[in-house]
Design an enzyme around this catalytic site. Structure first.
Site, PDB file in Angstrom:
ATOM      1  N   GLU A  27       3.477   5.886  -2.516  1.00 26.04           N
ATOM      2  CA  GLU A  27       4.796   6.851  -3.040  1.00 26.04           C
ATOM      3  C   GLU A  27       5.015   6.803  -4.513  1.00 26.04           C
ATOM      4  O   GLU A  27       5.574   7.568  -5.065  1.00 26.04           O
ATOM      5  CB  GLU A  27       5.795   6.420  -2.093  1.00 26.04           C
ATOM      6  CG  GLU A  27       5.585   6.430  -0.848  1.00 26.04           C
ATOM      7  CD  GLU A  27       5.418   7.858  -0.114  1.00 26.04           C
ATOM      8  OE1 GLU A  27       5.890   8.902  -1.102  1.00 26.04           O
ATOM      9  OE2 GLU A  27       4.853   8.261   0.948  1.00 26.04           O
ATOM     10  N   SER A  67       0.860  -1.218   0.028  1.00 21.35           N
ATOM     11  CA  SER A  67       0.103  -0.092   0.006  1.00 21.35           C
ATOM     12  C   SER A  67       0.759   1.348  -0.058  1.00 21.35           C
ATOM     13  O   SER A  67       0.515   2.213  -0.745  1.00 21.35           O
ATOM     14  CB  SER A  67      -0.983   0.240   1.266  1.00 21.35           C
ATOM     15  OG  SER A  67      -0.058  -0.064   2.321  1.00 21.35           O
ATOM     16  N   ASP A  68       1.790   1.480   0.908  1.00 22.24           N
ATOM     17  CA  ASP A  68       2.585   2.586   1.023  1.00 22.24           C
ATOM     18  C   ASP A  68       3.604   2.907  -0.229  1.00 22.24           C
ATOM     19  O   ASP A  68       3.822   3.732  -0.672  1.00 22.24           O
ATOM     20  CB  ASP A  68       3.369   2.803   2.400  1.00 22.24           C
ATOM     21  CG  ASP A  68       4.156   1.581   2.775  1.00 22.24           C
ATOM     22  OD1 ASP A  68       4.248   0.486   2.056  1.00 22.24           O
ATOM     23  OD2 ASP A  68       4.801   1.500   3.866  1.00 22.24           O
ATOM     24  N   CYS A  69       4.059   1.664  -0.751  1.00 18.88           N
ATOM     25  CA  CYS A  69       5.044   1.773  -1.796  1.00 18.88           C
ATOM     26  C   CYS A  69       4.108   2.175  -3.123  1.00 18.88           C
ATOM     27  O   CYS A  69       4.463   2.903  -3.946  1.00 18.88           O
ATOM     28  CB  CYS A  69       5.614   0.400  -2.248  1.00 18.88           C
ATOM     29  SG  CYS A  69       6.685  -0.140  -1.009  1.00 18.88           S
TER      30      CYS A  69
END
Length: 525
Positions: A483, A478-480
């Site tokens: 970003e 999710s965070d990759c």
């Protein structure tokens, strides 16, 4: 043969060249090693001096501007120095500093656009790989003498003053880290009478011996035949045969990293895998324990754990369930149900291997999946495909060779690099090549399709996501993804002549779809 979805973009491996390096470069490598050794008690992490030296040698036009290859331990600032650093800086001086920083950072960029780096730290990863390679009879192939020298350098450098090793390089000594590091050194040829080994052995014996190692340690020693499978709490592969619907205990509901570790572990446990005894494995039965091996109470050992390793005691219900599974195990071990369960587990192992191009989700299940494929069929293509992908996890720095916590952090680092570079405005004006390459890497690393048969193998959608490292790894995060999307949108607003053509809008939509799919229905978080 290796398979890639994007011509191996982001793949970072180290190759040993016996004739490589000039006299000056070899001297610089040795200086970096000595500098690390001198400061290793204060500065636990490497400065990636070897990578920086190599990048510098590949950039003959780069003129260093007094930027060091290593990061010496800084002295504490005095109040006067702090006050001086708070003084305003003239704009031309600031722009010049930014320009030098961007120039240096762009020199470190790989040809495919990513930034590589040391993603090591945990001390329990490399032992599992070494043990697997030993059992699979490929230790010499995977770790020739130069590799062994660097691994031993790493373990020597990160041994704590009390003789033990921690869960990670900054951690206090644990039975888990110490026993596994000790075994790794023995398998790689370290004699038992060196100072490193005698102090480690004393640490182990002073705390009750290897019977006090936690469960993952018991697992690995059992594979080596230096611990009984009767002394480990069960990991029954039959769990994978349970109904999934309305069953909170089904492994398919576990967090993906947990699930993909206990999946192959259950296979190895289910077949009671034990390596053919050798001089070193027999010696470990004596070296690791404080009592004769044959006198150990293995049932008692199941729940023994050193205080240094006990972060949270077992709930009584967990111990009851394990006791029940232990009583059932003799009935299961040779049953048709066990055969069915093992077949089911290996189907999931092969699925994971194929859908990650034999990289696998992380270093622990990489070693375990390779071991499973060997145990199933040592001559199989599945096992053979694993071997070259081991190199994707190995990293070399001035502190030696280690196994990384992933096959790298390439995409993650590149997205933040783009955001930082774009904010300077200097990069856009003067470092077009750097931004174009980074943009290209982010572009080719985005996942373009979902994994097949997702529901059957408990997988989430991945089309439009970005992974942590490389597209071949493929697991969506999710965070990759967030970003990656942010960096791509920043680049899309810049001049295509400077940074390259933007990613098509429909792929932005795919990324947003993945991000929203992770949102919790209740809290919205």
């Amino acid at each position: 043969s290796l398979v890639s979805l994007n011509d191996f973009a982001g793949r970072q491996i180290w190759e040993y060249d016996a004739d490589g390096g000039t006299v000056e470069e070899l001297a610089a490598v040795e200086d970096a090693r000595q500098e690390f050794w001198k400061n290793r008690k204060q500065q636990k992490h490497s400065s990636d001096a070897l990578m920086r030296l190599q990048r510098k040698s590949e950039s003959p036009g780069f003129l260093p501007t007094a930027l060091p290859l290593t990061s010496p331990v800084p002295a504490p600032l005095t109040p006067a120095q702090i006050q001086t650093q708070r003084q305003p800086v003239a704009l031309p001086a600031l722009q010049d500093s930014l320009r030098q920083g961007v120039e240096y950072f762009s020199m470190l960029q790989a040809s495919d656009g990513h930034w590589g780096g040391d993603y090591g730290g945990p001390m329990f990863l490399l032992p599992g790989l070494v043990i697997s390679c030993y059992v699979c009879q490929v230790l010499d192939e995977v770790f020739p003498p130069p590799h062994r020298i660097e691994i031993l350098r790493y373990l020597h450098a990160h041994q704590n003053d009390d003789g033990g090793w921690g869960l990670h390089i900054e951690g206090h000594s644990t039975m888990f880290g110490t026993v596994l590091s000790y075994i790794t050194m023995r398998l790689l040829g370290e004699a038992p009478d060196t100072e490193y080994m005698t102090t480690a052995r004393k640490w182990i014996h002073d705390r009750g011996g290897a019977v006090m190692i936690p469960s993952w340690g018991k697992f690995w020693i059992s594979v080596l035949g230096a611990h009984s499978w009767d002394g480990i709490n069960p990991m029954p592969p039959e769990m994978w045969l349970m109904p999934y619907k309305l069953n909170p205990l089904h492994p398919g509901r576990y967090w993906c990293h947990c699930r993909m570790v206990y999946l192959p572990m259950s296979y190895v446990y289910g077949v009671r895998a034990v390596v053919t005894p050798s001089e070193v494995t027999e010696a470990l039965k004596t070296e690791l324990y404080t009592q004769p091996y044959r006198s150990i109470d293995w049932n008692k050992a199941r729940n023994q754990c050193a205080k240094e390793d006990l972060y949270y005691p077992h709930p009584w219900l967990q111990d009851v369930l394990w006791w029940a599974c232990t009583k059932l195990e003799p009935w299961l071990v040779a049953s048709p149900l066990r055969t069915w369960a093992l077949k089911e587990v290996m189907e999931h192992v092969h699925y994971e291997d194929e859908n990650s191009r034999y990289i696998d989700i992380g270093p622990v299940n990489k070693a375990l999946n390779m071991l499973c494929c060997f145990l199933e069929d040592p001559s199989s293509q599945a096992f053979k495909k694993h071997i070259p992908r081991v190199q994707d996890y190995l990293w070399v720095a001035e502190d030696g060779m280690k196994m990384q916590g992933y096959n790298g952090s390439q995409l993650w680092d590149t997205t933040f690099a783009v955001q930082a570079l774009a904010s300077t405005k200097v990069a856009e004006a003067e470092f077009s090549s750097c931004l174009k390459k980074a943009h290209s890497y982010i572009n080719v690393t985005q996942t373009r399709e979902n994994a097949p048969n997702m529901s059957k193998y408990y997988r989430h959608i991945s089309k439009g996501a970005w992974p942590f490292s490389s597209r071949d790894h493929g697991w969506p995060i999710s965070d990759c993804t967030s970003e990656g999307l942010k960096a791509s949108l920043i680049l899309a607003e810049m001049d295509p002549g400077v940074v390259g053509s933007p990613i098509p809008s429909e792929r932005f939509n795919d990324a947003v779809n993945v991000i929203l799919s992770y949102q919790n229905s209740g809290s919205g978080g």
